[in-house]
Design a protein around this motif. Structure first.
Motif, mmCIF file in Angstrom:
data_model
loop_
_atom_site.group_PDB
_atom_site.id
_atom_site.type_symbol
_atom_site.label_atom_id
_atom_site.label_comp_id
_atom_site.label_asym_id
_atom_site.label_seq_id
_atom_site.Cartn_x
_atom_site.Cartn_y
_atom_site.Cartn_z
ATOM 1 N N ALA A 1 3.581 2.106 -2.124
ATOM 2 C CA ALA A 1 3.289 1.222 -0.997
ATOM 3 C C ALA A 1 4.097 -0.064 -0.996
ATOM 4 O O ALA A 1 4.072 -0.801 -0.010
ATOM 5 C CB ALA A 1 1.800 0.872 -0.974
ATOM 6 N N SER A 2 4.807 -0.389 -2.096
ATOM 7 C CA SER A 2 5.482 -1.687 -2.148
ATOM 8 C C SER A 2 6.656 -1.661 -3.114
ATOM 9 O O SER A 2 6.854 -0.699 -3.869
ATOM 10 C CB SER A 2 4.500 -2.782 -2.580
ATOM 11 O OG SER A 2 4.353 -2.785 -3.992
ATOM 12 N N PRO B 1 0.109 1.398 6.706
ATOM 13 C CA PRO B 1 -0.690 1.921 5.593
ATOM 14 C C PRO B 1 -0.908 3.427 5.710
ATOM 15 O O PRO B 1 -1.996 3.894 6.056
ATOM 16 C CB PRO B 1 -2.000 1.145 5.718
ATOM 17 C CG PRO B 1 -2.115 0.851 7.186
ATOM 18 C CD PRO B 1 -0.711 0.622 7.661
ATOM 19 N N ARG C 1 0.630 -3.035 -1.099
ATOM 20 C CA ARG C 1 1.318 -3.167 0.189
ATOM 21 C C ARG C 1 1.131 -4.583 0.743
ATOM 22 O O ARG C 1 2.069 -5.167 1.290
ATOM 23 C CB ARG C 1 0.786 -2.125 1.186
ATOM 24 C CG ARG C 1 1.501 -2.200 2.534
ATOM 25 C CD ARG C 1 1.065 -1.080 3.471
ATOM 26 N NE ARG C 1 1.807 0.146 3.219
ATOM 27 C CZ ARG C 1 1.318 1.225 2.640
ATOM 28 N NH1 ARG C 1 0.049 1.227 2.240
ATOM 29 N NH2 ARG C 1 2.049 2.301 2.448
ATOM 30 N N GLY D 1 4.795 -5.451 0.475
ATOM 31 C CA GLY D 1 5.166 -4.206 1.132
ATOM 32 C C GLY D 1 6.454 -4.343 1.912
ATOM 33 O O GLY D 1 7.110 -5.388 1.916
ATOM 34 N N ASP E 1 -5.294 4.500 2.474
ATOM 35 C CA ASP E 1 -4.305 4.689 3.536
ATOM 36 C C ASP E 1 -4.719 5.847 4.438
ATOM 37 O O ASP E 1 -5.554 6.679 4.067
ATOM 38 C CB ASP E 1 -2.926 4.976 2.940
ATOM 39 C CG ASP E 1 -2.331 3.772 2.234
ATOM 40 O OD1 ASP E 1 -2.814 2.645 2.487
ATOM 41 O OD2 ASP E 1 -1.386 3.954 1.437
#
Length: 250
Positions: free
Chosen positions: A78-79, A157, A186, A190, A236
């Motif tokens: 996510a990041s 997400p 995130r 993110g 998510d």
């Protein structure tokens, strides 16, 4: 107005702490330390210290689900910080799979090499096949790996479609896959974010899963089952309608 100002001030503070604690103190240390276990211990401690000094909670649950023997941990992506966050959570015996182009990044490339990552060329079918064979051999020899099966991340997400590699490797090596979710990264940094945003980070491992056979069909079933576990717990939405990253053969 004030909350926005506080968020920006915290982001600047967290960035300054990251530069000093991680980049200027711990990264040089892990570059010069002679043994891989020592370097990985320093890397884990540096990330946890940064989170602590930045007043961001860092919680890890479910480590009891990690088998004593070789396995593959799969985690949602996510990041930009997922790699170092998962490094700080998992035992030092885990080797991370990283796309080969990261080896060319200034400074960071040297750091991750010293952390003993395994580089994989996703854009060359020939090199990917060689790397797959090496990973299977490594698992059979007792190695454990950490992989982000989405291969990339996006700002919304969503849990993206999984690439098949990790599950084929697990099926052929006869080792379990441990579904793991990372929450909060995130928001922290993110896609499209230029400044850290305060976020509590939670990493949770779930019960290991095994392929029923050494076959493509069994690996595909393992992927579907593991993804369902992660989708139910990562927070998510299902991004299975989105295409996976395009691979370019060379």
């Amino acid at each position: 107005m004030l909350p926005t100002l506080f968020r920006k001030l915290h982001g600047i503070y967290a960035a300054a702490v990251f530069v000093v604690v991680v980049l200027l103190i711990h990264c040089p240390l892990l570059i010069v330390l002679p043994t891989l276990p020592a370097r990985r211990a320093v890397g884990r401690f540096g990330v946890r210290l940064w989170m602590l000094l930045s007043f961001m909670p860092f919680r890890v649950r479910g480590l009891e689900h990690l088998p004593d023997g070789p396995c593959i941990v799969i985690c949602n992506h996510a990041s930009y910080l997922d790699g170092i966050l998962l490094t700080a959570a998992l035992p030092s015996r885990f080797t991370f799979l990283v796309q080969s182009r990261a080896a060319e990044w200034p400074y960071v490339g040297l750091v991750i090499k010293r952390m003993g990552v395994q580089f994989v060329n996703r854009w060359s079918a020939r090199e990917a096949a060689v790397a797959t064979r090496a990973l299977i051999d490594g698992l059979k020899a007792g190695e454990s790996y950490a992989i982000f099966p989405e291969g990339t991340f996006r700002a919304p997400p969503v849990l993206l479609p999984f690439q098949s590699g990790a599950f084929l490797i697990a099926a052929r090596a006869g080792v379990p896959v441990v579904p793991t979710v990372l929450r909060g990264s995130r928001r922290l940094l993110g896609e499209g974010r230029r400044l850290f945003t305060w976020s509590a980070i939670e990493i949770e491992c779930f019960a290991p899963l095994r392929a029923s056979a050494d076959s493509r069909a069994a690996a595909d079933t393992l992927s579907v089952t593991a993804r369902a576990v992660m989708l139910a717990h990562c927070g998510d939405v299902d991004g299975s309608f989105l295409p996976p990253p395009v691979k370019v053969e060379s």
